[in-house]
Design a protein around this motif. Structure first.
Motif, PDB file in Angstrom:
ATOM      1  N   GLY A 768       9.089  -2.354  -7.241  1.00 25.95           N
ATOM      2  CA  GLY A 768       7.792  -2.358  -7.177  1.00 25.95           C
ATOM      3  C   GLY A 768       7.315  -0.971  -6.345  1.00 25.95           C
ATOM      4  O   GLY A 768       7.933  -0.652  -5.146  1.00 25.95           O
ATOM      5  N   VAL A 769       6.097  -0.357  -6.499  1.00 25.69           N
ATOM      6  CA  VAL A 769       5.663   0.669  -5.619  1.00 25.69           C
ATOM      7  C   VAL A 769       4.236   0.515  -5.741  1.00 25.69           C
ATOM      8  O   VAL A 769       3.678   0.171  -6.684  1.00 25.69           O
ATOM      9  N   THR A 770       3.735   0.717  -4.493  1.00 30.15           N
ATOM     10  CA  THR A 770       2.353   0.584  -4.415  1.00 30.15           C
ATOM     11  C   THR A 770       1.468   2.028  -3.945  1.00 30.15           C
ATOM     12  O   THR A 770       2.282   2.715  -3.691  1.00 30.15           O
ATOM     13  N   SER A 771       0.247   1.857  -3.881  1.00 29.44           N
ATOM     14  CA  SER A 771      -0.438   3.345  -3.124  1.00 29.44           C
ATOM     15  C   SER A 771       0.005   3.346  -1.928  1.00 29.44           C
ATOM     16  O   SER A 771      -0.033   4.369  -1.429  1.00 29.44           O
ATOM     17  N   ASP A 772       0.405   2.416  -1.132  1.00 33.98           N
ATOM     18  CA  ASP A 772       0.891   2.564   0.273  1.00 33.98           C
ATOM     19  C   ASP A 772       2.579   2.824   0.386  1.00 33.98           C
ATOM     20  O   ASP A 772       2.962   3.029   1.375  1.00 33.98           O
ATOM     21  N   SER A 773       3.426   2.684  -0.559  1.00 29.38           N
ATOM     22  CA  SER A 773       4.830   2.885  -0.550  1.00 29.38           C
ATOM     23  C   SER A 773       4.941   4.231  -0.026  1.00 29.38           C
ATOM     24  O   SER A 773       4.316   5.159  -0.719  1.00 29.38           O
ATOM     25  N   ALA A 774       5.963   4.380   0.840  1.00 28.22           N
ATOM     26  CA  ALA A 774       6.150   5.808   1.454  1.00 28.22           C
ATOM     27  C   ALA A 774       7.635   5.820   1.507  1.00 28.22           C
ATOM     28  O   ALA A 774       8.211   4.873   2.121  1.00 28.22           O
ATOM     29  N   VAL A 775       8.372   6.922   0.868  1.00 27.50           N
ATOM     30  CA  VAL A 775       9.566   6.955   0.917  1.00 27.50           C
ATOM     31  C   VAL A 775       9.944   8.361   1.707  1.00 27.50           C
ATOM     32  O   VAL A 775       9.245   9.392   1.644  1.00 27.50           O
TER      33      VAL A 775
END
Ligand SMILES: [Zn+2]
Length: 1101
Positions: A768-775
C-alpha cells in the motif's frame, strides 16, 4: 426488526458530522480497573436484554451457552450465540437464513459459523453519544505561518549580545553578529556561512534578564526536584545541574573529557535552559520500567555521582544559535510570495515546511522528490571528501497544494508509454531528440532509440520537438501513464479497507472500542470520506473472530463467528466488503452498537494472527488495507507470542535482541500480504509489553504504518485516535505498488529505506502507498558523472488507484554535476538529509548498538562540518565555528535525533516505545520529520491584531511568531501552545495574570484549571476564539488537532514530557544545544588541525 424502524439514511456525501455538535461525552470507560458501563448505556436498560449474570458465562472453548442456562437467550436449538456473554444478547434471527459458505469452502465443520442478527439499532444509536462529534474540526490547509511579523522572537526576549565583543579576529569574514543579524532581518548572505566565535571566558557577560529567567525556570521544577528547589533562592544561587560526566560525553568520541578540551568546562551555562533531570515517563504505568529509580532518588543519585556545580558565565548566547524558526521564516519569505517556484530553477527548492506553489517545468515538484543536495559531485571521491549524504526522498503520491496543477494522465494505448529500450527509463522532458526527430537519446544511459512512427514529430531549429509544449510527458517532470496489460499481474479492483477491532476486556474497558468505532464512522462519513471506490469490511475479535455481513440489501448487519481460529476461513461470501455509502444504513448502526455488544466481554486474549490470516483470505485477489486495533500481546492462537521483555537488557548492548522479531510468523504473513497487495495499518494500545518489534512487521513490510497509544484512555487519547484513523483512511491510497528508482549511468541506488519490502535489489514493493508514504534512497557511485551534463533521477511508481485503475506515475529530476565541494554544500538541503540520516540510523538499530549509532551520528556531523571548514573556509581563525549556510541546522537536528526516544540512552524508554519511534523515523516524510525534530511553540498571551484570525487572501489562520524550544525563552507570565508530532500541549506560566487566565480558559487561578481537560474550553472572549483557531492551525492534519494536554508550570507532572520536547535544553543525558555545538566545535578543531588526511571513523558511503 424492519427497515422502517431504522433512522433514515442521510444523504451519502453530506458530512454527517456538522459544525453544530454537542459537547464531548465523558470518557466511556473508567479505565482497566473500572469496568463500569458508561452512563449512556446504563440509561437504556429497557432496550436490550440484561447482561447475563456473572456465573452464566459459557466456557471459552465452545462458545455455546449451557442449554437453558440462565443467560441464554437463544431461541433456536442448535443456533448458539456467537460466544462471549455480550454476544448472547443478540436475538438470533430465524427468518434470515445464513448465507451459504463461499464456494470451495465446503460446509464441513466450519458450519459452526453462525449468522447472528444484531441488536436493535435504534437503541445503541441513540444510547451512545457519538464520541467523534466534538473532534470535528474544519478542514485546515496548513496555514501560512510566517506572514509579515514584526520580529521572530518577541522583543522582550531578544537578548542583544555586546556587538563589539563578538567580532572575530580575522578580516573579511562577516562577524557572528552580522550573520545573525542577517538571519533576522533577511539580508543577503553572500558568504553563506555562519561564524560563531568562541569567546574567552568572562569576556561576554550574560545578557540582561537571563538571571531572572534562571530563577523563574528553576521554580518550575520545585515539584520534581527538591534539591534544586531547595537552593533556588531569589538571590540566584548556583542551583542547576551538574556538568556532564564522562559517560554523558560518550556521544562524542575523541573528546578528552570535560577537563581536557579548551571550552569544555561545566556545560550548564545557559541561563535557565536546563530541563528537569531525566525521569521515567510517568504518564503511563506501563512506561515506568521496573528497574527505574523513583524520581527524587534518581536525581539525588545523579547529583552525588557528578562533580559539584561550578557557575560559569555563558560563552554563546543561545539566541545566537541558528534557529529553525528563522530559517523557515526566511524560506517562507522567499518562496511564499505570489511568484510561484518553477522547478526548472537551479536554485535550492523551497523547504518542506514552507508553503509554496510549484510549477512543474520539467522537474518534479519537490513535494514528490527531494534530493539531499542540488549539485551532485562528479566523483565518489568528492562525495566522500564532503561526508555529505547523497540520496533522495521520494514521496510518490504526495498531496499537491490546491494552487498547483494536478498530475496529468496520459494514455499511450496498448503500446504503453515510450521507454528506452536498454534501461527502460520512461519518456521524460530530458530525453533528447536527434536525427530529425527519428531518434531519441536516453538521458540515463545515452542509448539511441528509434522513435516509433506514430510518435514521430519534426524538430524546430533548436532541435526541440514541435509538440514538446503540448505533450505533458515532454514538458512535465511528473506525469502518470495508464498501465498496459504488461503491468497487470491480476485484475485491478477497487481497494477494500478491512477494519479489525479487538473487543477483548481491555479494549472495551479502556474505551478503545468506543473510540475506534467512532473513528471508523468519522473516516467513512465525514469530510471527503474514503478515497473513491474504496470498499469497507468490519471484523471484531477476541479469542474468536467475528465477521459481519454488511450487504446493503440487509436491514442490519449480520454477525458470523468463527470460533476455530486454528483453521481460519471467511464465512461470508457476499457482503463482507461493501460500498460504505450504499451500506451506510447497515454500517453506522453496527459501529454504534459495537461498544455495547461487547460491553460485558471478559475475554482477555485477543488473537491477532488469526485475524491477519482471515483478512488475507478475504482480500486475496482484490488487494486493500487491513486496519487493526490491538490492545495486547497475542498469546493465543496462530502467531501467539511470548512475553520476552527483560529490563535487565535495557540500555545494554543486548537490548538490540528485543528489536528483532521473536518469531517469523508475522514477517511471513506480511510477505503474503504484500504478494496479494494488502497493506496493514497497525494501531496498538499497549497497557503492558505488546512486542511492537514483532507485530510491527505487519506494517513495516507492507508499506503500512504503526500507531501507538500506550495506556490508552478514551478521555485522554480518544480524540487523537479518531484524528489519526480518519487521516490514515481518508488520504490518497494506492495498492499493489512497485517503486523503481533509476539514475544516470555512474550512479545507482545503494539502499532503500522506509516501510517497504524488497524481493530483489531494485524493485521496492509497497503493498500500500499513501500520500504520506516516503521512501529514502541512498545513492552510490559506480563510475564517474560527466560534469558537463546533468545527472538524472527517475522514480516510477506502478500502482493501482483506490478505484481500481492501474497507473504508472513517473517523477523526474535533473541535477547539475559539480567538481566543487563548495557547490555541494551550497546546494545541500538539511531537511532531506536529516530525513535520510534518520531513516538510516533507525534501520541500523537492528545491527548496531544505539550507543554506536549515536556516536556515528555525532561523528558524521563533525566530519561534515570539518570538511566544510577544511575545504570552504580554511582561512578562518581556528577559534571560529563556521557552519555552511544550508547546513547550519544540522547540529540542532542531530541533537534532536540523539534525543529521540528511538535512539537516546537510558533505561527509561520502554522497548515498545523505542520500536514505535524507530518505525516513525523510518516512515516519516521530510516535512513530518521536521515536525518530529523540533516542536512548534506559539505564544498566546501577546497576539497581534491579525494573529489567530483567518487571513482572507490565504484562507489560513495567521499564526504568531514561534518561540524557540527552550525553557529560558518562556515567559512565566505567558501562555504557550506547543505542537509536536500531532499533539498539543498548553503551557501556563506560574505568573499568568488572573485576567489573562479568565480570558483564555474562563477561570481566574491556575489551581482552578482542570488539568485533565483535553480540549481548549470555549470561553466567550476574542482571545479564546483566536487560541482555538491557532490550535487548529498548528496541527497540519487533515483531521484537525487531536487532544490538548494542560501543563501548568511547576504544578503538573506533564511538565516532564513538555520539557523533554524542548530540544534546545538539556534533556535526559543529552546536552543543551549550545553545549552540543561547543562540543562539535571542539571536535572540528581537533579534526581540522594540520595533519595527514584523517580517515573518517564512520561513513555511510
Ligand atoms: Zn536508457
Amino acid at each position: 426488526m424492519n427497515g422502517a424502524q431504522l433512522p433514515p439514511p442521510p444523504p451519502p456525501s453530506a458530512p454527517q458530522i456538522g459544525g453544530q455538535r454537542p459537547p464531548p461525552p465523558p470518557p466511556p470507560g473508567a479505565g482497566p480497573g473500572g469496568g463500569a458501563l458508561p452512563p449512556q448505556i446504563q440509561a437504556q436498560p429497557g432496550q436490550r436484554p440484561p447482561p447475563p449474570p456473572p456465573g452464566s458465562r459459557p466456557p471459552m472453548q465452545n462458545w455455546r451457552p449451557a442449554p437453558g442456562g440462565p443467560g441464554a437467550v437463544v431461541q433456536q436449538p442448535g443456533f448458539a450465540p456467537p460466544g462471549p456473554p455480550a454476544a448472547q444478547q443478540y436475538r438470533p434471527v430465524a427468518q434470515q437464513p445464513p448465507p451459504g459458505p463461499p464456494p470451495g469452502q465446503a460446509m464441513h465443520h466450519h458450519m459452526q459459523a453462525r449468522p447472528q442478527q444484531l441488536p436493535p439499532t435504534q437503541g445503541p444509536a441513540r444510547g451512545i453519544s457519538p464520541p467523534q462529534q466534538p473532534m470535528q474540526q474544519p478542514m485546515q490547509q496548513y496555514p501560512q505561518q510566517y506572514q509579515q511579523r514584526p520580529s521572530y522572537v518577541p522583543q522582550q526576549q531578544i537578548q542583544q549580545p555586546p556587538i563589539q565583543q563578538m567580532l572575530p579576529p580575522t578580516q573579511g569574514i562577516p562577524s557572528l553578529t552580522q550573520q545573525m543579524g542577517g538571519m533576522n532581518m533577511g539580508q543577503q548572505q553572500q558568504m553563506q556561512q555562519q561564524h560563531i566565535q568562541q569567546q574567552q571566558p568572562g569576556v561576554h557577560s550574560p545578557p540582561p534578564g537571563s538571571q531572572s529567567h534562571k530563577q523563574r525556570t528553576r521554580r518550575a521544577y520545585a515539584t520534581f526536584n527538591p534539591e534544586v528547589s531547595g537552593d533556588a533562592p531569589s538571590q540566584g544561587g548556583p542551583a542547576g545541574y551538574p556538568p556532564m560526566n564522562n559517560q554523558q560525553m560518550a556521544g562524542f568520541p575523541g573528546t578528552a573529557g570535560p577537563q581536557g578540551a579548551p571550552i569544555t568546562g561545566p556545560q550548564t551555562f545557559v541561563p535557565g535552559a536546563q530541563a528537569p533531570m531525566p525521569l521515567p515517563n510517568t504518564a503511563s504505568p506501563y512506561a515506568r520500567s521496573p528497574g527505574a529509580v523513583p524520581l527524587g532518588q534518581q536525581s539525588q543519585q545523579q547529583q552525588q555521582q557528578q562533580a559539584p556545580y561550578e557557575p560559569q558565565k555563558p560563552r554563546i548566547d543561545p539566541n545566537q544559535m541558528p534557529s529553525p524558526i528563522t530559517v523557515h521564516m526566511h524560506d517562507q519569505e522567499s518562496y511564499g510570495s505570489a511568484q510561484p517556484y518553477s522547478t526548472a530553477q537551479r536554485l535550492n527548492a523551497p523547504l518542506a515546511c514552507t508553503e509554496f506553489t510549484a510549477v512543474d517545468d520539467g522537474n518534479s515538484n519537490p513535494r514528490f522528490m527531494r534530493m539531499t543536495m542540488g549539485n551532485l559531485p562528479h566523483t565518489e571521491e568528492l562525495l566522500k571528501a564532503s561526508h555529505l549524504p547523497l540520496g533522495i526522498i521520494v514521496q510518490p503520491l504526495a498531496d499537491l497544494a490546491p494552487s498547483e496543477e494536478p498530475v496529468k494522465l496520459i494514455d499511450f494505448g496498448e503500446e504503453g508509454p515510450i521507454r528506452c529500450l536498454r534501461c527502460k527509463t520512461y519518456i521524460n522532458p530530458h530525453m533528447v531528440f536527434i536525427n530529425g526527430g527519428k531518434t531519441f537519446v536516453c538521458n540515463m544511459c545515452r542509448h539511441e532509440n528509434d522513435v516509433p512512427d506514430d510518435y514521430f514529430c519534426n524538430l524546430d531549429m533548436a532541435g526541440k520537438r514541435l509538440d514538446s509544449e503540448t505533450r505533458p510527458e515532454l514538458r512535465n517532470g511528473t506525469v502518470e501513464f495508464v498501465a498496459t496489460k504488461d503491468f497487470i499481474a491480476r485484475q485491478p479492483a477497487p481497494a477494500s479497507f478491512v477494519f479489525a477491532i479487538d473487543v477483548s476486556w481491555n479494549a472495551v474497558q479502556s474505551g478503545m472500542v468506543t473510540y475506534a468505532a467512532a473513528a471508523i464512522k468519522e473516516a467513512l462519513y465525514s469530510g471527503p470520506g474514503l478515497p473513491s471506490g474504496v470498499r469497507v469490511g468490519i471484523v471484531t475479535y477476541d479469542r474468536s473472530v467475528h465477521f459481519y455481513s454488511l450487504s446493503p440489501s440487509l436491514d442490519q448487519a449480520q454477525m458470523m463467528v468463527v470460533p476455530d481460529i486454528m483453521d481460519m476461513f471467511v464465512p461470508i461470501n457476499e457482503g463482507f466488503v461493501v460500498d460504505p455509502i450504499e451500506a451506510e444504513h447497515v454500517i453506522k448502526p453496527l459501529l454504534d452498537a459495537l461498544p455495547i455488544m461487547f460491553a460485558n466481554n471478559r475475554t482477555a486474549e485477543p488473537v491477532l494472527g488469526a485475524v491477519v490470516q482471515a483478512a488475507h483470505e478475504a482480500l486475496r485477489g482484490r488487494g486493500g488495507k487491513l486496519i487493526m486495533f490491538q490492545t495486547a500481546l497475542p498469546t493465543f492462537g496462530p502467531g501467539s507470542l511470548k512475553q520476552r521483555d527483560d529490563v535487565k537488557l535495557h540500555n545494554t548492548d543486548k537490548e538490540r535482541s528485543l528489536y528483532e522479531p521473536q518469531d517469523a510468523f508475522y514477517r511471513e504473513w506480511a510477505i503474503k500480504l504484500v504478494e496479494d497487495g494488502i497493506s496493514c495499518s497497525l494501531y496498538v494500545f499497549p497497557s503492558a509489553y505488546i512486542d511492537a518489534a514483532t507485530l510491527s512487521q505487519l506494517s513495516t513490510v507492507t508499506g503500512g504504518e504503526l500507531y501507538s497509544y500506550p495506556a490508552f484512555e478514551g478521555g485522554r487519547d480518544g480524540r487523537r485516535l479518531v484524528a489519526d484513523v480518519r487521516a490514515d483512511a481518508q488520504r490518497t491510497y494506492g495498492g499493489s505498488a512497485v517503486l523503481r528508482i533509476r539514475t544516470s549511468d555512474g550512479m545507482r541506488v545503494d539502499e532503500h529505506y522506509g516501510n517497504l519490502y524488497m524481493r530483489n535489489h531494485v524493485d521496492v514493493e509497497l503493498a500500500g502507498v499513501t500520500s504520506d508514504s516516503a521512501v529514502g534512497a541512498l545513492l552510490q557511485y559506480d563510475g564517474k558523472l560527466d560534469e558537463k551534463q546533468d545527472a538524472y533521477i527517475q522514480a516510477a511508481l506502478l500502482y493501482t488507484t483506490s478505484d481500481g485503475q492501474r497507473r504508472i506515475r513517473v517523477h523526474n529530476l535533473a541535477a547539475p554535476c559539480t567538481t566543487l565541494i563548495g557547490n555541494m554544500f551550497r546546494s545541500s538541503e538539511v531537511d532531506a538529509s536529516m530525513n535520510l540520516i534518520a531513516k538510516m540510523a533507525a534501520s541500523d538499530a537492528l545491527t548496531t548498538s544505539l550507543k554506536s549509532i549515536r556516536e556515528k551520528l555525532t561523528d558524521r556531523c563533525v566530519q561534515i562540518l570539518t570538511a566544510y571548514r577544511r575545504n570552504c573556509a580554511s582561512g578562518s581563525a581556528p577559534g571560529q565555528l563556521i557552519l555552511p549556510e544550508a547546513y547550519k541546522l544540522s547540529p540542532l537536528y542531530n541533537l534532536a535525533l540523539l534525543k529521540s526516544p528511538a535512539l537516546r540512552g537510558g533505561a527509561d524508554v520502554p522497548i515498545d516505545q523505542r520500536i514505535f519511534h524507530m518505525c516513525l523515523l523510518r516512515q516519516l516524510s521530510v516535512r513530518k520529520t521536521m515536525d518530529y525534530f523540533y516542536p512548534t511553540i506559539a505564544p498566546l498571551h501577546m497576539l497581534a491584531e491579525n494573529e489567530g484570525v483567518v487571513d482572507e487572501t490565504t484562507g489560513a489562520v495567521v499564526l504568531p511568531t514561534f518561540v524557540r524550544a527552550s525553557y529560558s525563552l518562556l515567559d512565566p507570565a505567558g501562555i504557550y501552545l506547543l505542537a509536536s508530532n500531532g499533539s498539543l500541549m498548553l503551557w501556563f506560566g506560574r505568573q499568568v495574570s488572573p485576567a489573562l487566565l479568565q480570558a483564555v480558559v474562563g477561570v481566574s487561578a491556575l489551581e482552578q484549571i482542570d488539568s485533565k481537560m483535553h480540549s481548549i474550553p470555549e470561553v466567550a472572549t476574542e482571545l479564546n476564539q483566536k487560541i482555538r483557531a491557532i490550535a487548529d492551525g498548528l496541527v497540519p492534519s487533515r483531521a484537525g488537532y487531536a487532544n490538548v494536554q494542560v501543563v501548568r508550570q511547576g504544578m503538573d507532572q506533564a511538565e516532564v514530557q513538555f520539557a523533554a520536547l524542548l530540544v534546545e535544553d538539556r534533556n535526559n543525558d543529552n546536552m543543551t544545544y549550545v553545549d552540543f555545538v561547543c562540543a562539535i566545535h571542539r571536535q572540528i578543531q581537533v579534526e581540522a588541525r594540520p595533519k595527514g588526511p584523517s580517515e573518517p571513523k564512520w561513513s555511510y558511503h
